[in-house]
Write a protein that holds these residues in place. Structure first.
Motif, PDB file in Angstrom:
ATOM      1  N   SER A  68      37.214  22.094 -15.174  1.00 12.79           N
ATOM      2  CA  SER A  68      37.330  20.641 -15.281  1.00 12.79           C
ATOM      3  C   SER A  68      35.973  20.014 -15.603  1.00 12.79           C
ATOM      4  N   PHE A  69      36.034  18.765 -16.000  1.00 13.29           N
ATOM      5  CA  PHE A  69      34.827  18.042 -16.397  1.00 13.29           C
ATOM      6  C   PHE A  69      33.812  17.981 -15.258  1.00 13.29           C
ATOM      7  N   PHE A  70      34.258  17.591 -14.075  1.00 12.35           N
ATOM      8  CA  PHE A  70      33.340  17.452 -12.949  1.00 12.35           C
ATOM      9  C   PHE A  70      32.795  18.803 -12.485  1.00 12.35           C
ATOM     10  N   THR A  71      33.587  19.851 -12.604  1.00  9.06           N
ATOM     11  CA  THR A  71      33.097  21.187 -12.264  1.00  9.06           C
ATOM     12  C   THR A  71      32.036  21.637 -13.254  1.00  9.06           C
ATOM     13  N   SER A  72      32.250  21.330 -14.525  1.00 10.24           N
ATOM     14  CA  SER A  72      31.244  21.710 -15.524  1.00 10.24           C
ATOM     15  C   SER A  72      29.942  20.937 -15.309  1.00 10.24           C
ATOM     16  N   LEU A  73      30.026  19.666 -14.906  1.00  5.02           N
ATOM     17  CA  LEU A  73      28.813  18.905 -14.573  1.00  5.02           C
ATOM     18  C   LEU A  73      28.134  19.488 -13.340  1.00  5.02           C
ATOM     19  N   TRP A  74      28.929  19.910 -12.380  1.00  7.39           N
ATOM     20  CA  TRP A  74      28.382  20.530 -11.161  1.00  7.39           C
ATOM     21  C   TRP A  74      27.675  21.849 -11.492  1.00  7.39           C
ATOM     22  N   ASN A  75      28.191  22.575 -12.484  1.00  5.20           N
ATOM     23  CA  ASN A  75      27.597  23.843 -12.895  1.00  5.20           C
ATOM     24  C   ASN A  75      26.313  23.659 -13.723  1.00  5.20           C
ATOM     25  N   HIS A  76      26.058  22.448 -14.223  1.00  8.50           N
ATOM     26  CA  HIS A  76      24.871  22.168 -15.034  1.00  8.50           C
ATOM     27  C   HIS A  76      24.094  21.000 -14.418  1.00  8.50           C
ATOM     28  N   PRO A  77      23.408  21.252 -13.302  1.00 10.53           N
ATOM     29  CA  PRO A  77      22.715  20.147 -12.611  1.00 10.53           C
ATOM     30  C   PRO A  77      21.551  19.558 -13.419  1.00 10.53           C
ATOM     31  N   PHE A  78      20.900  20.368 -14.262  1.00  8.44           N
ATOM     32  CA  PHE A  78      19.785  19.843 -15.067  1.00  8.44           C
ATOM     33  C   PHE A  78      20.274  18.734 -15.989  1.00  8.44           C
ATOM     34  N   PHE A  79      21.378  18.965 -16.671  1.00 10.98           N
ATOM     35  CA  PHE A  79      21.951  17.960 -17.551  1.00 10.98           C
ATOM     36  C   PHE A  79      22.431  16.750 -16.757  1.00 10.98           C
ATOM     37  N   THR A  80      23.099  17.001 -15.663  1.00 10.19           N
ATOM     38  CA  THR A  80      23.654  15.916 -14.857  1.00 10.19           C
ATOM     39  C   THR A  80      22.551  14.997 -14.338  1.00 10.19           C
ATOM     40  N   ILE A  81      21.502  15.583 -13.781  1.00 13.54           N
ATOM     41  CA  ILE A  81      20.407  14.782 -13.218  1.00 13.54           C
ATOM     42  C   ILE A  81      19.649  14.041 -14.318  1.00 13.54           C
ATOM     43  N   SER A  82      19.370  14.713 -15.435  1.00 16.67           N
ATOM     44  CA  SER A  82      18.639  14.040 -16.510  1.00 16.67           C
ATOM     45  C   SER A  82      19.477  12.940 -17.150  1.00 16.67           C
ATOM     46  N   CYS A  83      20.769  13.134 -17.241  1.00 18.06           N
ATOM     47  CA  CYS A  83      21.642  12.109 -17.806  1.00 18.06           C
ATOM     48  C   CYS A  83      21.710  10.892 -16.874  1.00 18.06           C
ATOM     49  N   ILE A  84      21.846  11.132 -15.594  1.00 21.91           N
ATOM     50  CA  ILE A  84      21.864  10.030 -14.617  1.00 21.91           C
ATOM     51  C   ILE A  84      20.523   9.291 -14.633  1.00 21.91           C
ATOM     52  N   THR A  85      19.437  10.040 -14.747  1.00 20.43           N
ATOM     53  CA  THR A  85      18.110   9.417 -14.815  1.00 20.43           C
ATOM     54  C   THR A  85      17.976   8.555 -16.057  1.00 20.43           C
ATOM     55  N   LEU A  86      18.440   9.031 -17.197  1.00 15.48           N
ATOM     56  CA  LEU A  86      18.373   8.261 -18.438  1.00 15.48           C
ATOM     57  C   LEU A  86      19.200   6.979 -18.335  1.00 15.48           C
ATOM     58  N   ILE A  87      20.376   7.090 -17.789  1.00 14.02           N
ATOM     59  CA  ILE A  87      21.223   5.900 -17.611  1.00 14.02           C
ATOM     60  C   ILE A  87      20.558   4.916 -16.651  1.00 14.02           C
ATOM     61  N   GLY A  88      19.980   5.438 -15.574  1.00 12.92           N
ATOM     62  CA  GLY A  88      19.275   4.585 -14.618  1.00 12.92           C
ATOM     63  C   GLY A  88      18.089   3.873 -15.244  1.00 12.92           C
ATOM     64  N   LEU A  89      17.349   4.577 -16.107  1.00 10.31           N
ATOM     65  CA  LEU A  89      16.213   3.950 -16.784  1.00 10.31           C
ATOM     66  C   LEU A  89      16.663   2.813 -17.698  1.00 10.31           C
ATOM     67  N   PHE A  90      17.781   2.983 -18.369  1.00 12.68           N
ATOM     68  CA  PHE A  90      18.269   1.907 -19.226  1.00 12.68           C
ATOM     69  C   PHE A  90      18.762   0.724 -18.406  1.00 12.68           C
ATOM     70  N   PHE A  91      19.396   0.995 -17.263  1.00 12.12           N
ATOM     71  CA  PHE A  91      19.797  -0.111 -16.388  1.00 12.12           C
ATOM     72  C   PHE A  91      18.583  -0.822 -15.808  1.00 12.12           C
ATOM     73  N   ALA A  92      17.478  -0.102 -15.620  1.00 14.24           N
ATOM     74  CA  ALA A  92      16.243  -0.700 -15.103  1.00 14.24           C
ATOM     75  C   ALA A  92      15.478  -1.473 -16.176  1.00 14.24           C
ATOM     76  N   GLY A  93      15.889  -1.375 -17.431  1.00 13.49           N
ATOM     77  CA  GLY A  93      15.279  -2.159 -18.499  1.00 13.49           C
ATOM     78  C   GLY A  93      14.187  -1.453 -19.273  1.00 13.49           C
ATOM     79  N   ILE A  94      14.231  -0.124 -19.338  1.00  7.31           N
ATOM     80  CA  ILE A  94      13.188   0.595 -20.077  1.00  7.31           C
ATOM     81  C   ILE A  94      13.210   0.243 -21.560  1.00  7.31           C
ATOM     82  N   HIS A  95      14.385  -0.095 -22.083  1.00  9.21           N
ATOM     83  CA  HIS A  95      14.488  -0.440 -23.499  1.00  9.21           C
ATOM     84  C   HIS A  95      13.705  -1.720 -23.817  1.00  9.21           C
ATOM     85  N   LYS A  96      13.486  -2.586 -22.840  1.00 11.58           N
ATOM     86  CA  LYS A  96      12.659  -3.779 -23.046  1.00 11.58           C
ATOM     87  C   LYS A  96      11.184  -3.468 -22.829  1.00 11.58           C
ATOM     88  N   ARG A  97      10.895  -2.564 -21.911  1.00  8.41           N
ATOM     89  CA  ARG A  97       9.506  -2.257 -21.579  1.00  8.41           C
ATOM     90  C   ARG A  97       8.791  -1.479 -22.678  1.00  8.41           C
TER      91      ARG A  97
END
Length: 134
Positions: A68-97
């Motif tokens: 399943s999708f969530f199991t595959s994300l669980w099996n690839h923590p590097f991608f999951t963490i970096s993707c969440i970090t990227l999304i968090g940076l955009f919500f924090a306004g990095i695109h303006k900074r």
């Protein structure tokens, strides 16, 4: 007649000094933004490369299609963490900074256009010739 000439020269000199002070402050402000902007750009590049690398590994893994999708994300923590970090940076306004100096320069150009002036990306003023009224 002599006093009006010296008065107009004084006004012109005052105007020139005001323009130089404005230009100096604008270039100083844009210059001070550059180090922080460079750090934000480097952070965005690093997180983007990590996300792309993790996504590549996630997509080429044959196990991804079988679970399943969530199991595959669980099996690839590097991608999951970096993707969440990227999304968090955009919500924090990095695109303006990462483009802050360009935003400041563009807003100054908009205001300065009313006075037949402009500025470059470093904050240096550009005086334009007066339009001829006929």
């Amino acid at each position: 007649m002599q006093t009006s000439k010296s008065g107009s020269i004084g006004k012109l000199k005052s105007f020139y000094l005001d323009l130089k002070a404005f230009e100096r402050r604008l270039t100083e402000y844009i210059h001070c933004l550059q180090p922080a902007t460079g750090r934000w750009r480097m952070l965005l590049i690093v997180v983007s490369v990590c996300t792309a690398t993790g996504a590549w590994n996630w997509l080429i893994d044959p196990e991804t299609q079988k679970v399943s999708f969530f199991t595959s994300l669980w099996n690839h923590p590097f991608f999951t963490i970096s993707c969440i970090t990227l999304i968090g940076l955009f919500f924090a306004g990095i695109h303006k900074r990462v483009v802050a100096p360009s935003i400041i320069a563009a807003r100054c150009r908009t205001v300065l256009a009313e006075y037949n002036m402009s500025c470059d990306d470093t904050g240096k003023l550009i005086l334009k010739p007066r339009p001829h009224v006929q």
